[in-house]
Design a protein around this motif. Structure first.
Motif, PDB file in Angstrom:
ATOM      1  N   LEU A  85     -14.665  11.828  -2.477  1.00 28.07           N
ATOM      2  CA  LEU A  85     -14.049  10.653  -1.663  1.00 28.07           C
ATOM      3  C   LEU A  85     -13.477  10.925  -0.381  1.00 28.07           C
ATOM      4  CD1 LEU A  85     -12.595   8.809  -4.874  1.00 28.07           C
ATOM      5  CD2 LEU A  85     -14.614   8.177  -3.834  1.00 28.07           C
ATOM      6  N   LYS A  86     -13.757   9.846   0.564  1.00 30.97           N
ATOM      7  CA  LYS A  86     -12.843  10.090   1.980  1.00 30.97           C
ATOM      8  C   LYS A  86     -12.341   8.668   2.051  1.00 30.97           C
ATOM      9  CE  LYS A  86     -17.009   8.795   4.481  1.00 30.97           C
ATOM     10  NZ  LYS A  86     -17.436   7.799   3.721  1.00 30.97           N
ATOM     11  N   VAL A  87     -11.348   8.815   2.997  1.00 33.22           N
ATOM     12  CA  VAL A  87     -10.774   7.590   3.537  1.00 33.22           C
ATOM     13  C   VAL A  87     -11.303   6.699   3.838  1.00 33.22           C
ATOM     14  CG1 VAL A  87      -8.907   6.859   5.228  1.00 33.22           C
ATOM     15  CG2 VAL A  87      -8.507   9.220   3.880  1.00 33.22           C
ATOM     16  N   GLY A  88     -11.444   5.542   3.482  1.00 31.05           N
ATOM     17  CA  GLY A  88     -12.185   4.317   3.889  1.00 31.05           C
ATOM     18  C   GLY A  88     -13.176   3.874   2.885  1.00 31.05           C
ATOM     19  N   ASP A  89     -13.567   4.471   2.039  1.00 28.80           N
ATOM     20  CA  ASP A  89     -14.430   4.390   0.941  1.00 28.80           C
ATOM     21  C   ASP A  89     -13.942   3.279   0.236  1.00 28.80           C
ATOM     22  OD1 ASP A  89     -16.140   6.243   1.501  1.00 28.80           O
ATOM     23  OD2 ASP A  89     -15.481   7.763  -0.325  1.00 28.80           O
ATOM     24  N   ARG A  90     -15.054   2.209  -0.223  1.00 30.37           N
ATOM     25  CA  ARG A  90     -14.631   1.215  -1.135  1.00 30.37           C
ATOM     26  C   ARG A  90     -14.972   1.503  -2.632  1.00 30.37           C
ATOM     27  NH1 ARG A  90     -13.966  -4.446   1.405  1.00 30.37           N
ATOM     28  NH2 ARG A  90     -14.476  -5.200  -0.637  1.00 30.37           N
ATOM     29  N   VAL A  91     -13.974   1.707  -3.512  1.00 29.92           N
ATOM     30  CA  VAL A  91     -14.361   2.165  -4.813  1.00 29.92           C
ATOM     31  C   VAL A  91     -14.043   1.037  -6.062  1.00 29.92           C
ATOM     32  CG1 VAL A  91     -13.882   4.564  -4.033  1.00 29.92           C
ATOM     33  CG2 VAL A  91     -12.101   3.281  -4.916  1.00 29.92           C
ATOM     34  N   LEU A  92     -14.895   1.433  -7.068  1.00 29.16           N
ATOM     35  CA  LEU A  92     -14.386   0.763  -8.351  1.00 29.16           C
ATOM     36  C   LEU A  92     -13.923   1.497  -9.266  1.00 29.16           C
ATOM     37  CD1 LEU A  92     -17.970  -0.954  -8.924  1.00 29.16           C
ATOM     38  CD2 LEU A  92     -15.835  -2.095  -7.957  1.00 29.16           C
ATOM     39  N   PHE A  93     -13.004   0.981 -10.075  1.00 30.96           N
ATOM     40  CA  PHE A  93     -12.299   1.804 -10.971  1.00 30.96           C
ATOM     41  C   PHE A  93     -12.076   0.966 -12.232  1.00 30.96           C
ATOM     42  CE2 PHE A  93      -9.642   0.125  -7.809  1.00 30.96           C
ATOM     43  CZ  PHE A  93      -8.744  -0.794  -8.204  1.00 30.96           C
ATOM     44  N   GLY A  94     -11.719   1.712 -13.218  1.00 27.47           N
ATOM     45  CA  GLY A  94     -11.468   1.116 -14.530  1.00 27.47           C
ATOM     46  C   GLY A  94     -10.194   0.201 -14.521  1.00 27.47           C
ATOM     47  N   ARG A  95     -10.000  -0.573 -15.210  1.00 28.06           N
ATOM     48  CA  ARG A  95      -9.033  -1.742 -15.473  1.00 28.06           C
ATOM     49  C   ARG A  95      -7.731  -1.053 -15.557  1.00 28.06           C
ATOM     50  NH1 ARG A  95     -10.120  -6.919 -18.927  1.00 28.06           N
ATOM     51  NH2 ARG A  95     -11.663  -6.601 -17.145  1.00 28.06           N
ATOM     52  N   TYR A  96      -7.505   0.033 -16.302  1.00 27.05           N
ATOM     53  CA  TYR A  96      -6.048   0.539 -16.468  1.00 27.05           C
ATOM     54  C   TYR A  96      -5.944   1.738 -15.792  1.00 27.05           C
ATOM     55  CZ  TYR A  96      -5.948  -2.926 -19.784  1.00 27.05           C
ATOM     56  OH  TYR A  96      -6.274  -4.249 -20.542  1.00 27.05           O
ATOM     57  N   ALA A  97      -6.858   2.035 -14.690  1.00 24.61           N
ATOM     58  CA  ALA A  97      -6.873   3.494 -14.018  1.00 24.61           C
ATOM     59  C   ALA A  97      -5.694   3.596 -13.172  1.00 24.61           C
ATOM     60  CB  ALA A  97      -8.254   3.644 -13.288  1.00 24.61           C
ATOM     61  N   GLY A  98      -5.061   4.772 -13.057  1.00 24.94           N
ATOM     62  CA  GLY A  98      -4.204   4.943 -12.101  1.00 24.94           C
ATOM     63  C   GLY A  98      -2.851   4.604 -12.359  1.00 24.94           C
ATOM     64  N   ASN A  99      -1.965   4.905 -11.584  1.00 22.45           N
ATOM     65  CA  ASN A  99      -0.435   4.517 -11.761  1.00 22.45           C
ATOM     66  C   ASN A  99      -0.068   3.664 -10.568  1.00 22.45           C
ATOM     67  OD1 ASN A  99       0.434   6.093 -14.080  1.00 22.45           O
ATOM     68  ND2 ASN A  99      -0.084   7.812 -12.792  1.00 22.45           N
ATOM     69  N   GLU A 100       0.663   2.481 -10.845  1.00 24.38           N
ATOM     70  CA  GLU A 100       0.856   1.554  -9.563  1.00 24.38           C
ATOM     71  C   GLU A 100       2.191   1.773  -9.050  1.00 24.38           C
ATOM     72  OE1 GLU A 100       0.924  -2.327 -11.262  1.00 24.38           O
ATOM     73  OE2 GLU A 100      -1.222  -2.511 -11.377  1.00 24.38           O
ATOM     74  N   ILE A 101       2.128   1.983  -7.868  1.00 24.08           N
ATOM     75  CA  ILE A 101       3.648   2.380  -7.103  1.00 24.08           C
ATOM     76  C   ILE A 101       3.726   1.193  -5.929  1.00 24.08           C
ATOM     77  CG2 ILE A 101       3.269   4.644  -7.381  1.00 24.08           C
ATOM     78  CD1 ILE A 101       2.465   5.040  -4.325  1.00 24.08           C
ATOM     79  N   VAL A 102       4.846   1.126  -5.546  1.00 23.59           N
ATOM     80  CA  VAL A 102       5.162   0.373  -4.502  1.00 23.59           C
ATOM     81  C   VAL A 102       5.901   1.166  -3.206  1.00 23.59           C
ATOM     82  CG1 VAL A 102       6.794  -1.615  -3.558  1.00 23.59           C
ATOM     83  CG2 VAL A 102       5.664  -1.693  -6.120  1.00 23.59           C
ATOM     84  N   LEU A 103       5.273   1.019  -2.006  1.00 20.06           N
ATOM     85  CA  LEU A 103       5.909   1.735  -0.994  1.00 20.06           C
ATOM     86  C   LEU A 103       6.124   0.700   0.224  1.00 20.06           C
ATOM     87  CD1 LEU A 103       3.645   4.917  -0.880  1.00 20.06           C
ATOM     88  CD2 LEU A 103       6.019   4.863  -1.365  1.00 20.06           C
ATOM     89  N   HIS A 104       7.264   0.682   0.501  1.00 21.52           N
ATOM     90  CA  HIS A 104       7.448  -0.414   1.738  1.00 21.52           C
ATOM     91  C   HIS A 104       7.052  -1.739   1.377  1.00 21.52           C
ATOM     92  CE1 HIS A 104       8.316   3.398   3.875  1.00 21.52           C
ATOM     93  NE2 HIS A 104       7.375   3.654   3.964  1.00 21.52           N
ATOM     94  N   GLY A 105       7.117  -2.287   0.109  1.00 23.33           N
ATOM     95  CA  GLY A 105       6.721  -3.470  -0.303  1.00 23.33           C
ATOM     96  C   GLY A 105       5.337  -3.854  -0.640  1.00 23.33           C
ATOM     97  N   GLU A 106       4.587  -2.707  -0.609  1.00 23.00           N
ATOM     98  CA  GLU A 106       3.007  -3.099  -0.775  1.00 23.00           C
ATOM     99  C   GLU A 106       2.772  -2.400  -1.890  1.00 23.00           C
ATOM    100  OE1 GLU A 106       0.417  -3.984   1.198  1.00 23.00           O
ATOM    101  OE2 GLU A 106       1.420  -4.540   3.240  1.00 23.00           O
ATOM    102  N   GLU A 107       1.958  -2.896  -2.844  1.00 28.79           N
ATOM    103  CA  GLU A 107       1.399  -2.285  -3.972  1.00 28.79           C
ATOM    104  C   GLU A 107       0.207  -1.005  -3.676  1.00 28.79           C
ATOM    105  OE1 GLU A 107       0.469  -4.359  -7.530  1.00 28.79           O
ATOM    106  OE2 GLU A 107       2.378  -5.621  -7.369  1.00 28.79           O
ATOM    107  N   TYR A 108       0.219  -0.028  -4.385  1.00 29.11           N
ATOM    108  CA  TYR A 108      -0.759   0.802  -4.247  1.00 29.11           C
ATOM    109  C   TYR A 108      -0.922   1.367  -5.582  1.00 29.11           C
ATOM    110  CZ  TYR A 108       0.492   0.852   0.550  1.00 29.11           C
ATOM    111  OH  TYR A 108       0.756   0.290   2.021  1.00 29.11           O
ATOM    112  N   LEU A 109      -2.276   1.986  -5.747  1.00 33.97           N
ATOM    113  CA  LEU A 109      -2.485   2.780  -7.103  1.00 33.97           C
ATOM    114  C   LEU A 109      -2.693   4.434  -6.666  1.00 33.97           C
ATOM    115  CD1 LEU A 109      -5.485   0.681  -8.627  1.00 33.97           C
ATOM    116  CD2 LEU A 109      -3.072   1.205  -9.679  1.00 33.97           C
ATOM    117  N   ILE A 110      -2.058   5.131  -7.507  1.00 32.35           N
ATOM    118  CA  ILE A 110      -2.527   6.635  -7.269  1.00 32.35           C
ATOM    119  C   ILE A 110      -3.385   6.944  -8.596  1.00 32.35           C
ATOM    120  CG2 ILE A 110      -1.505   8.963  -7.233  1.00 32.35           C
ATOM    121  CD1 ILE A 110       0.969   7.913  -5.999  1.00 32.35           C
TER     122      ILE A 110
END
Length: 106
Positions: free
Chosen positions: A60-85
Motif C-alpha cells: 500500500l502507498k499513501v493516497g490508496d483508497r482501500v476497503l477494510f473489515g467492519r471491526y478492523a484497526g484501532n480508532e484514534i483521535v489526533l487533533h480532533g480528527e478520527e483515524y484508524l491504525i
C-alpha cells in the motif's frame, strides 16, 4: 492531507471516507441509522514488515483508497480528527479510481 504521526512496521493510518447523507431517492439518512463506512484513504504507511532480519516494504502507498473489515484497526483521535491504525493484512482490497484500470498488487 499530511498528519504528524508515523506508523511503525506494517501498520497504516486510514481516514474513513464517509458515505452520502441522502439516498438516491432524496431521503436524508439520520446519524443513528448509518453504519461506519468500510472504505478509507491511506494517509501514512510504516516502513514494512520484519521477516528473517529483512524489512519487506508494504504494497500500500499513501493516497490508496482501500476497503477494510467492519471491526478492523484501532480508532484514534489526533487533533480532533478520527483515524484508524491497522495492519496492512487487515485491508481487504484497493479500490481503483473511477475511469482507471485496477492497480495490481503483487
Amino acid at each position: 492531507m499530511v498528519i504528524d504521526f508515523a506508523p511503525l512496521h506494517d501498520r497504516i493510518v486510514v481516514r474513513r471516507i464517509h458515505e452520502q447523507e441522502t439516498t438516491s431517492g432524496g431521503l436524508i439518512i439520520p446519524d443513528t441509522a448509518k453504519e461506519k463506512p468500510q472504505e478509507g484513504e491511506v494517509l501514512a504507511v510504516g516502513k514494512g514488515k520484519m521477516e528473517r532480519g529483512e524489512v519487506i516494504p508494504l504494497d500500500l502507498k499513501v493516497g490508496d483508497r482501500v476497503l477494510f473489515g467492519r471491526y478492523a484497526g484501532n480508532e484514534i483521535v489526533l487533533h480532533g480528527e478520527e483515524y484508524l491504525i491497522m495492519r496492512e493484512e487487515e485491508v481487504l482490497g484497493v479500490l481503483a479510481a473511477p475511469g482507471s484500470k485496477t492497480r495490481a498488487v503483487a
